[in-house]
Design an enzyme around this catalytic site. Structure first.
Site, PDB file in Angstrom:
ATOM      1  N   LEU A 124      40.314  67.937  46.656  1.00 34.51           N
ATOM      2  CA  LEU A 124      40.228  66.495  46.427  1.00 34.51           C
ATOM      3  C   LEU A 124      41.425  65.759  47.007  1.00 34.51           C
ATOM      4  O   LEU A 124      41.321  64.599  47.408  1.00 34.51           O
ATOM      5  CB  LEU A 124      40.143  66.204  44.921  1.00 34.51           C
ATOM      6  CG  LEU A 124      38.889  66.689  44.199  1.00 34.51           C
ATOM      7  CD1 LEU A 124      39.038  66.475  42.698  1.00 34.51           C
ATOM      8  CD2 LEU A 124      37.657  65.961  44.718  1.00 34.51           C
ATOM      9  N   GLY A 125      42.569  66.410  47.041  1.00 33.21           N
ATOM     10  CA  GLY A 125      43.773  65.765  47.550  1.00 33.21           C
ATOM     11  C   GLY A 125      44.934  66.733  47.576  1.00 33.21           C
ATOM     12  O   GLY A 125      44.927  67.759  46.883  1.00 33.21           O
ATOM     13  N   GLY A 163      49.472  66.896  48.035  1.00 35.85           N
ATOM     14  CA  GLY A 163      50.724  66.151  48.026  1.00 35.85           C
ATOM     15  C   GLY A 163      51.894  67.113  47.925  1.00 35.85           C
ATOM     16  O   GLY A 163      51.730  68.337  48.027  1.00 35.85           O
ATOM     17  N   THR A 181      48.079  70.914  45.246  1.00 42.84           N
ATOM     18  CA  THR A 181      46.724  70.538  45.644  1.00 42.84           C
ATOM     19  C   THR A 181      45.852  70.322  44.419  1.00 42.84           C
ATOM     20  O   THR A 181      45.991  71.010  43.408  1.00 42.84           O
ATOM     21  CB  THR A 181      46.102  71.654  46.522  1.00 42.84           C
ATOM     22  OG1 THR A 181      46.988  71.943  47.608  1.00 42.84           O
ATOM     23  CG2 THR A 181      44.765  71.233  47.089  1.00 42.84           C
ATOM     24  N   VAL A 182      44.908  69.365  44.525  1.00 42.92           N
ATOM     25  CA  VAL A 182      43.929  69.121  43.467  1.00 42.92           C
ATOM     26  C   VAL A 182      42.549  69.518  43.984  1.00 42.92           C
ATOM     27  O   VAL A 182      42.135  69.106  45.072  1.00 42.92           O
ATOM     28  CB  VAL A 182      43.923  67.641  43.037  1.00 42.92           C
ATOM     29  CG1 VAL A 182      42.855  67.407  41.963  1.00 42.92           C
ATOM     30  CG2 VAL A 182      45.287  67.223  42.507  1.00 42.92           C
ATOM     31  N   LYS A 204      44.534  70.825  39.074  1.00 45.50           N
ATOM     32  CA  LYS A 204      45.785  70.578  39.788  1.00 45.50           C
ATOM     33  C   LYS A 204      46.569  71.874  39.902  1.00 45.50           C
ATOM     34  O   LYS A 204      46.978  72.455  38.897  1.00 45.50           O
ATOM     35  CB  LYS A 204      46.606  69.512  39.044  1.00 45.50           C
ATOM     36  CG  LYS A 204      47.894  69.104  39.724  1.00 45.50           C
ATOM     37  CD  LYS A 204      48.545  67.969  38.930  1.00 45.50           C
ATOM     38  CE  LYS A 204      49.852  67.535  39.553  1.00 45.50           C
ATOM     39  NZ  LYS A 204      50.476  66.432  38.805  1.00 45.50           N
ATOM     40  N   ASP A 262      56.172  56.992  38.661  1.00 41.19           N
ATOM     41  CA  ASP A 262      55.562  57.142  39.992  1.00 41.19           C
ATOM     42  C   ASP A 262      54.260  56.335  40.057  1.00 41.19           C
ATOM     43  O   ASP A 262      53.222  56.844  40.502  1.00 41.19           O
ATOM     44  CB  ASP A 262      55.306  58.612  40.314  1.00 41.19           C
ATOM     45  CG  ASP A 262      55.154  58.857  41.815  1.00 41.19           C
ATOM     46  OD1 ASP A 262      55.540  57.981  42.612  1.00 41.19           O
ATOM     47  OD2 ASP A 262      54.642  59.923  42.193  1.00 41.19           O
TER      48      ASP A 262
END
Length: 379
Positions: A55-56, A58, A62-63, A77, A174
Site C-alpha cells: 500500500l505504501g 517510507g 512498508t505497509v 505495517k 508528524d
C-alpha cells in the site's frame, strides 16, 4: 528439534522487538495487550508479502494490505530490519494508539512480535491518503471545497482530541497529508503515530531531538528542540494550505522563493495575491470568496512563527466546524443529521482574532531556509 529451535527463534524475536518492554509499558499505563497475531497468519493474509499487496513505503518500512481468514481487510505495517530505534518506535506507537478511541483516528487491531521485525495491524482505510487526492495521484474528480473543509474539520477535531481529551496529552509530531487517510465516505482518519509523544500532565513542552517531515516542520521546534502541541498546529496549517492550493508542501522543482509552500502562501496573502495561488477547482464553487478567505486567514494564523501566537487545535476545529455550517447552508443550518447539526451548532462559535502576521516576511523566509538544511533525525 526443528520445532523447538523455531519456538526459540520466535521468542528471541519477541524480546528483540520490544515485546517485554511493550508488556511492561502496557501494564504501567493500565492498558490491555493488543491482539497478538501469529507470523503465519499475517504471511497468508498478504500472500507472503507479495509486491502486489504493498500500500505504501517510507523511511519507517512498508505497509501491506492483508485479508484475514474471516475476510476482514487490514493494513499491516512492517518495520525496516535492524535498528534498535525501530523497536523503540514500534513500542511507542502501540502505547500511543492503544489509548486512542476516536472516529477520525485509524484503529489499531493488534500486532505481531515473533518475526524478525515487528508488525502492526491496523484497520484498512479504502480510499488512500489525502495527499493522493489533492495532488491528483489517484483517478477521480477533484475534491470540492465542501469535502476539503469536511476533511480539515475532522482532522482538526482528531488532533484537538489528542491534545486535550486523552488520559495523557499526545503530540502527533508528524502531521502531513500522507498521514491522513480517507475512507469511502471521505471521512478523515489520522494515522502513523510512530513519532508521537505522550506529554506528562505537569508539562506543557518536551525537550526532544527534532523529528518530523521537511515542509511541515514547526520552525520554532526546529530551532529550540522544544516540542509543544503548537508544533502540530503549525503542521496542520501546512495541510490546510495544501487543501487550498493543491500544491505539495515542499518542492525543489519550484523556484527558490516558492519551494516552501508555507512561506510562499504567507507571502502571497501579505501581497494580496491569495486568489492567484488557490486551486482553480474550488475558486469557482459557490460561497467561495468569504469562506476561502476565512480558511486562508486561519491557515496563516496556524503558521505564525511563535507557537504562543498560534491558535490551539480546539480553536481551529471550532472555527472549521463553523465554516462547514456556513458553506453547507448560508442561513446557518447545515444539511446534516439532527445530532451532528446540534453538535456543530453548539461548538461552532467562531474564534475571531487578529489575522495579521506576527513577524515580517523576511524573518519567515529566513526560518524556512534553515528548515531546508539537512539534519540527522528527520523522517
Amino acid at each position: 528439534m526443528k520445532k523447538r529451535d523455531f519456538i526459540k527463534l520466535k521468542e528471541k524475536y519477541f524480546r528483540e522487538n520490544g515485546g517485554l518492554l511493550l508488556q511492561q509499558q502496557l501494564a504501567r499505563h493500565g492498558m490491555e495487550t493488543a491482539k497478538l497475531y501469529s507470523a503465519e497468519e499475517l504471511e497468508k493474509a498478504t500472500n507472503y508479502y507479495h509486491a502486489s499487496t504493498v500500500l505504501g513505503e517510507g523511511s519507517y518500512g512498508t505497509v501491506y494490505k492483508g485479508i484475514l481468514p474471516d475476510n476482514k481487510e487490514v493494513a499491516i505495517k512492517k518495520s525496516k530490519i535492524g535498528a534498535r530505534a525501530q523497536s523503540d518506535q514500534f513500542v511507542n506507537e502501540v502505547i500511543i494508539v492503544s489509548q486512542i478511541n476516536h472516529r477520525n483516528v485509524v484503529r489499531l487491531l493488534g500486532c505481531c512480535l515473533e518475526t524478525e521485525v515487528p508488525l502492526l495491524v491496523y484497520e484498512f482505510i479504502r480510499c488512500g491518503t489525502l495527499s493522493e487526492h489533492i495532488h491528483k495521484e489517484t483517478k477521480g474528480a477533484s475534491l470540492s471545497l465542501g469535502l476539503r473543509l469536511k476533511i480539515a474539520a475532522e482532522t482538526a477535531g482528531a488532533l484537538a482530541y489528542l491534545h486535550s481529551s486523552t488520559s495523557m496529552p499526545i503530540i502527533h509530531r508528524d502531521v502531513k497529508a500522507t498521514n491522513i487517510l480517507l475512507d469511502e465516505n471521505y471521512t478523515a482518519k489520522v494515522s502513523d503515530f510512530g513519532a508521537s509523544r505522550l506529554v506528562p500532565l505537569d508539562q506543557n513542552q518536551l525537550s526532544t531531538l527534532v523529528q518530523g517531515t521537511l515542509g511541515y516542520l514547526d520552525p520554532e521546534y526546529l530551532l529550540t528542540n522544544q516540542l509543544t502541541e503548537k508544533s502540530d498546529v503549525y503542521s496542520f496549517g501546512v495541510v490546510l494550505v495544501e487543501l487550498l492550493t493543491s500544491q505539495v508542501a515542499l518542492s525543489f522543482d519550484r523556484r527558490e522563493e516558492e519551494r516552501s509552500l508555507a512561506s510562499f502562501f504567507v507571502r502571497s496573502i501579505e501581497q494580496d495575491h491569495l486568489k492567484e495561488i488557490l486551486d482553480g477547482d474550488i475558486v469557482d464553487d459557490g460561497h467561495v470568496d468569504e469562506t476561502l478567505k476565512n480558511i486562508a486567514n486561519l491557515a496563516k494564523r496556524c503558521l505564525r512563527l511563535k507557537g504562543e501566537e498560534r491558535p490551539t487545535m480546539k480553536e481551529v476545529a471550532t472555527e472549521l466546524d463553523g465554516m462547514r455550517i456556513t458553506i453547507m447552508h448560508p442561513c446557518g443550518k447545515a444539511d446534516f443529521g439532527s445530532e451532528e447539526t446540534e453538535n456543530l451548532e453548539t461548538n461552532a462559535v467562531a474564534v475571531k482574532g487578529d489575522y495579521g502576521s506576527s513577524s515580517t516576511t523576511s524573518w519567515y523566509d529566513s526560518m524556512q531556509k534553515q528548515m531546508l538544511m539537512p539534519y540527522d533525525d528527520g523522517r
